[in-house]
Design a protein around this motif. Sequence first.
Motif, PDB file in Angstrom:
ATOM      1  N   TYR A   1      -4.199 -12.576  -8.196  1.00 16.27           N
ATOM      2  CA  TYR A   1      -4.562 -12.485  -9.722  1.00 16.27           C
ATOM      3  C   TYR A   1      -5.488 -11.440  -9.881  1.00 16.27           C
ATOM      4  O   TYR A   1      -5.176 -10.420 -10.783  1.00 16.27           O
ATOM      5  CB  TYR A   1      -5.026 -13.621 -10.049  1.00 16.27           C
ATOM      6  N   PRO A   2      -6.540 -11.301  -9.302  1.00 11.56           N
ATOM      7  CA  PRO A   2      -7.496 -10.276  -9.419  1.00 11.56           C
ATOM      8  C   PRO A   2      -7.030  -8.880  -9.036  1.00 11.56           C
ATOM      9  O   PRO A   2      -7.601  -7.865  -9.862  1.00 11.56           O
ATOM     10  CB  PRO A   2      -8.898 -10.593  -8.754  1.00 11.56           C
ATOM     11  N   ILE A   3      -6.137  -8.756  -8.023  1.00  6.99           N
ATOM     12  CA  ILE A   3      -5.771  -7.334  -7.754  1.00  6.99           C
ATOM     13  C   ILE A   3      -4.637  -6.937  -8.832  1.00  6.99           C
ATOM     14  O   ILE A   3      -4.724  -5.714  -9.056  1.00  6.99           O
ATOM     15  CB  ILE A   3      -4.665  -7.446  -6.421  1.00  6.99           C
ATOM     16  N   ALA A   4      -4.158  -7.893  -9.329  1.00  3.84           N
ATOM     17  CA  ALA A   4      -3.193  -7.620 -10.519  1.00  3.84           C
ATOM     18  C   ALA A   4      -3.859  -6.941 -11.863  1.00  3.84           C
ATOM     19  O   ALA A   4      -3.433  -5.935 -12.442  1.00  3.84           O
ATOM     20  CB  ALA A   4      -2.237  -8.439 -10.967  1.00  3.84           C
ATOM     21  N   VAL A   5      -4.920  -7.678 -12.129  1.00  4.39           N
ATOM     22  CA  VAL A   5      -5.724  -7.157 -13.077  1.00  4.39           C
ATOM     23  C   VAL A   5      -6.315  -5.960 -12.972  1.00  4.39           C
ATOM     24  O   VAL A   5      -6.367  -4.778 -13.596  1.00  4.39           O
ATOM     25  CB  VAL A   5      -6.741  -8.124 -13.623  1.00  4.39           C
ATOM     26  N   LYS A   6      -6.876  -5.381 -11.816  1.00  4.80           N
ATOM     27  CA  LYS A   6      -7.408  -4.277 -11.428  1.00  4.80           C
ATOM     28  C   LYS A   6      -6.233  -3.174 -11.351  1.00  4.80           C
ATOM     29  O   LYS A   6      -6.701  -2.158 -11.864  1.00  4.80           O
ATOM     30  CB  LYS A   6      -8.031  -4.268 -10.093  1.00  4.80           C
ATOM     31  N   ALA A   7      -5.092  -3.705 -11.004  1.00  2.00           N
ATOM     32  CA  ALA A   7      -3.906  -2.479 -11.048  1.00  2.00           C
ATOM     33  C   ALA A   7      -3.333  -2.500 -12.439  1.00  2.00           C
ATOM     34  O   ALA A   7      -2.842  -1.364 -12.560  1.00  2.00           O
ATOM     35  CB  ALA A   7      -2.673  -3.369 -10.220  1.00  2.00           C
ATOM     36  N   GLY A   8      -3.926  -3.037 -13.494  1.00  2.39           N
ATOM     37  CA  GLY A   8      -3.609  -2.689 -14.706  1.00  2.39           C
ATOM     38  C   GLY A   8      -2.480  -3.747 -15.346  1.00  2.39           C
ATOM     39  O   GLY A   8      -2.133  -3.416 -16.377  1.00  2.39           O
ATOM     40  N   LEU A   9      -2.051  -4.609 -14.781  1.00  4.83           N
ATOM     41  CA  LEU A   9      -1.268  -5.581 -15.692  1.00  4.83           C
ATOM     42  C   LEU A   9      -2.189  -6.289 -16.595  1.00  4.83           C
ATOM     43  O   LEU A   9      -3.176  -6.795 -16.409  1.00  4.83           O
ATOM     44  CB  LEU A   9      -0.564  -6.625 -14.363  1.00  4.83           C
ATOM     45  N   SER A  10      -1.382  -6.636 -17.582  1.00  3.01           N
ATOM     46  CA  SER A  10      -2.414  -7.235 -18.793  1.00  3.01           C
ATOM     47  C   SER A  10      -2.605  -8.467 -18.556  1.00  3.01           C
ATOM     48  O   SER A  10      -1.688  -9.506 -17.798  1.00  3.01           O
ATOM     49  CB  SER A  10      -1.615  -7.002 -19.981  1.00  3.01           C
ATOM     50  N   GLN A  11      -3.840  -9.120 -18.948  1.00  2.00           N
ATOM     51  CA  GLN A  11      -4.234 -10.460 -18.942  1.00  2.00           C
ATOM     52  C   GLN A  11      -3.335 -11.586 -19.490  1.00  2.00           C
ATOM     53  O   GLN A  11      -3.099 -12.581 -19.005  1.00  2.00           O
ATOM     54  CB  GLN A  11      -5.695 -10.689 -19.517  1.00  2.00           C
ATOM     55  N   SER A  12      -2.835 -11.164 -20.725  1.00  2.00           N
ATOM     56  CA  SER A  12      -1.693 -11.966 -21.269  1.00  2.00           C
ATOM     57  C   SER A  12      -0.631 -11.967 -20.458  1.00  2.00           C
ATOM     58  O   SER A  12       0.111 -13.274 -20.236  1.00  2.00           O
ATOM     59  CB  SER A  12      -1.626 -11.613 -22.708  1.00  2.00           C
ATOM     60  N   ALA A  13      -0.047 -10.744 -19.976  1.00  2.00           N
ATOM     61  CA  ALA A  13       1.206 -11.061 -19.089  1.00  2.00           C
ATOM     62  C   ALA A  13       1.006 -11.905 -17.966  1.00  2.00           C
ATOM     63  O   ALA A  13       1.661 -12.665 -17.608  1.00  2.00           O
ATOM     64  CB  ALA A  13       1.595  -9.671 -18.726  1.00  2.00           C
ATOM     65  N   ILE A  14       0.033 -11.826 -17.225  1.00  2.00           N
ATOM     66  CA  ILE A  14      -0.425 -12.578 -16.068  1.00  2.00           C
ATOM     67  C   ILE A  14      -0.582 -14.114 -16.321  1.00  2.00           C
ATOM     68  O   ILE A  14       0.028 -14.999 -15.773  1.00  2.00           O
ATOM     69  CB  ILE A  14      -1.887 -12.127 -15.235  1.00  2.00           C
ATOM     70  N   ASP A  15      -1.330 -14.353 -17.536  1.00  4.32           N
ATOM     71  CA  ASP A  15      -1.331 -15.677 -18.029  1.00  4.32           C
ATOM     72  C   ASP A  15       0.002 -16.504 -18.540  1.00  4.32           C
ATOM     73  O   ASP A  15       0.335 -17.423 -18.157  1.00  4.32           O
ATOM     74  CB  ASP A  15      -2.350 -15.922 -19.292  1.00  4.32           C
TER      75      ASP A  15
ATOM     76  N   PHE B   1       0.872  -1.227   0.184  1.00  3.82           N
ATOM     77  CA  PHE B   1      -0.081  -0.025  -0.127  1.00  3.82           C
ATOM     78  C   PHE B   1       0.930   1.332   0.066  1.00  3.82           C
ATOM     79  O   PHE B   1       0.227   2.529  -0.149  1.00  3.82           O
ATOM     80  CB  PHE B   1      -0.900   0.070   1.204  1.00  3.82           C
ATOM     81  N   ARG B   2       2.234   1.194   0.121  1.00  4.90           N
ATOM     82  CA  ARG B   2       2.773   2.514   0.324  1.00  4.90           C
ATOM     83  C   ARG B   2       4.294   2.402  -0.554  1.00  4.90           C
ATOM     84  O   ARG B   2       4.931   3.148  -0.243  1.00  4.90           O
ATOM     85  CB  ARG B   2       3.127   2.854   1.692  1.00  4.90           C
ATOM     86  N   SER B   3       4.311   1.164  -1.037  1.00  2.00           N
ATOM     87  CA  SER B   3       5.599   1.018  -1.646  1.00  2.00           C
ATOM     88  C   SER B   3       5.862   2.113  -2.832  1.00  2.00           C
ATOM     89  O   SER B   3       4.893   2.928  -3.206  1.00  2.00           O
ATOM     90  CB  SER B   3       5.678  -0.099  -2.301  1.00  2.00           C
ATOM     91  N   THR B   4       7.322   2.651  -3.330  1.00  2.00           N
ATOM     92  CA  THR B   4       7.364   3.409  -4.337  1.00  2.00           C
ATOM     93  C   THR B   4       6.986   2.977  -5.851  1.00  2.00           C
ATOM     94  O   THR B   4       7.092   3.811  -6.595  1.00  2.00           O
ATOM     95  CB  THR B   4       8.830   3.855  -4.293  1.00  2.00           C
ATOM     96  N   LEU B   5       6.964   1.765  -5.835  1.00  3.03           N
ATOM     97  CA  LEU B   5       6.614   0.996  -7.041  1.00  3.03           C
ATOM     98  C   LEU B   5       5.093   1.316  -7.512  1.00  3.03           C
ATOM     99  O   LEU B   5       4.105   1.334  -6.726  1.00  3.03           O
ATOM    100  CB  LEU B   5       7.030  -0.503  -7.102  1.00  3.03           C
ATOM    101  N   PRO B   6       4.931   1.452  -8.892  1.00  2.00           N
ATOM    102  CA  PRO B   6       3.537   1.299  -9.312  1.00  2.00           C
ATOM    103  C   PRO B   6       2.920   0.120  -8.794  1.00  2.00           C
ATOM    104  O   PRO B   6       3.451  -0.999  -8.772  1.00  2.00           O
ATOM    105  CB  PRO B   6       3.508   1.466 -10.705  1.00  2.00           C
ATOM    106  N   GLN B   7       1.437   0.031  -8.545  1.00  6.29           N
ATOM    107  CA  GLN B   7       1.003  -1.178  -8.075  1.00  6.29           C
ATOM    108  C   GLN B   7       0.968  -2.237  -9.130  1.00  6.29           C
ATOM    109  O   GLN B   7       1.026  -3.345  -8.801  1.00  6.29           O
ATOM    110  CB  GLN B   7      -0.529  -0.909  -7.452  1.00  6.29           C
ATOM    111  N   ARG B   8       0.864  -2.065 -10.114  1.00  6.61           N
ATOM    112  CA  ARG B   8       0.819  -3.036 -11.377  1.00  6.61           C
ATOM    113  C   ARG B   8       2.347  -3.802 -11.243  1.00  6.61           C
ATOM    114  O   ARG B   8       2.350  -4.961 -11.580  1.00  6.61           O
ATOM    115  CB  ARG B   8       0.441  -2.465 -12.675  1.00  6.61           C
ATOM    116  N   VAL B   9       3.359  -3.072 -10.982  1.00  5.02           N
ATOM    117  CA  VAL B   9       4.635  -3.778 -11.056  1.00  5.02           C
ATOM    118  C   VAL B   9       4.786  -4.396  -9.738  1.00  5.02           C
ATOM    119  O   VAL B   9       5.244  -5.570  -9.749  1.00  5.02           O
ATOM    120  CB  VAL B   9       5.828  -2.547 -11.112  1.00  5.02           C
ATOM    121  N   MET B  10       4.224  -3.895  -8.494  1.00  4.10           N
ATOM    122  CA  MET B  10       4.369  -4.776  -7.393  1.00  4.10           C
ATOM    123  C   MET B  10       3.613  -5.978  -7.436  1.00  4.10           C
ATOM    124  O   MET B  10       4.133  -6.939  -6.989  1.00  4.10           O
ATOM    125  CB  MET B  10       3.830  -3.591  -6.265  1.00  4.10           C
TER     126      MET B  10
END
Length: 188
Positions: free
Chosen positions: A90-104, A60-69
């Motif tokens: 998984y759902p948190i990463a999607v909501k943070a903006g990480l692409s579905q294909s990258a997650i898969d 919740f407070r890291s300097t990294l963008p949430q999608r990167v964390m």
Amino acid sequence: MRFKAISEEEMTPAQLAVYEEICAGPRGKRGPPGVRSTDILTRCPELGLHAQRVGEYLRFRSTLPQRVMELAILTAARQWSAGFEWHAHYPIAVKAGLSQSAIDDIGNGREPRDLKEDEAAAYRFSVEIHRDRQVSDETFQAVWKHFGETGVVDLMGAAGYYTLISLVLKVNQTPVPEDSPYKLPELG
């Protein structure tokens, strides 16, 4: 699960203090204690308290963008085959903006093709630190370029903390809910 869920009434005062700090923070109170890694770590209240604070900082407070964390968290989950951690993030990463294909791709043990430049640097860093137990100069410099000194430390912290959490969940044999759409694929 190996650790039996304990109610707030069954907790020692020290365990209850850790649990209440978790519930008062950004994670909030999410049902009965016992299933989450932080609940297991309350069995050793001092470790649980410190781990809870590290996890809260990283999420919740890291300097990294949430999608990167979240990318770093999913990479750790994949490296340790930690199914419950994968299911939870998984759902948190999607909501943070990480692409579905990258997650898969990460879930299937493949290098993701659909990453932004900063995500690719963080992914390489995360894989190298887990797989090789070190990070190449080239990868270090790429992460430094995108996130600076503090970001490098945050990525190291994520690798260490989410390794701890993955191990806690695996030792506990925390099951992924049967109806979860976010199951970590088995690798051959």
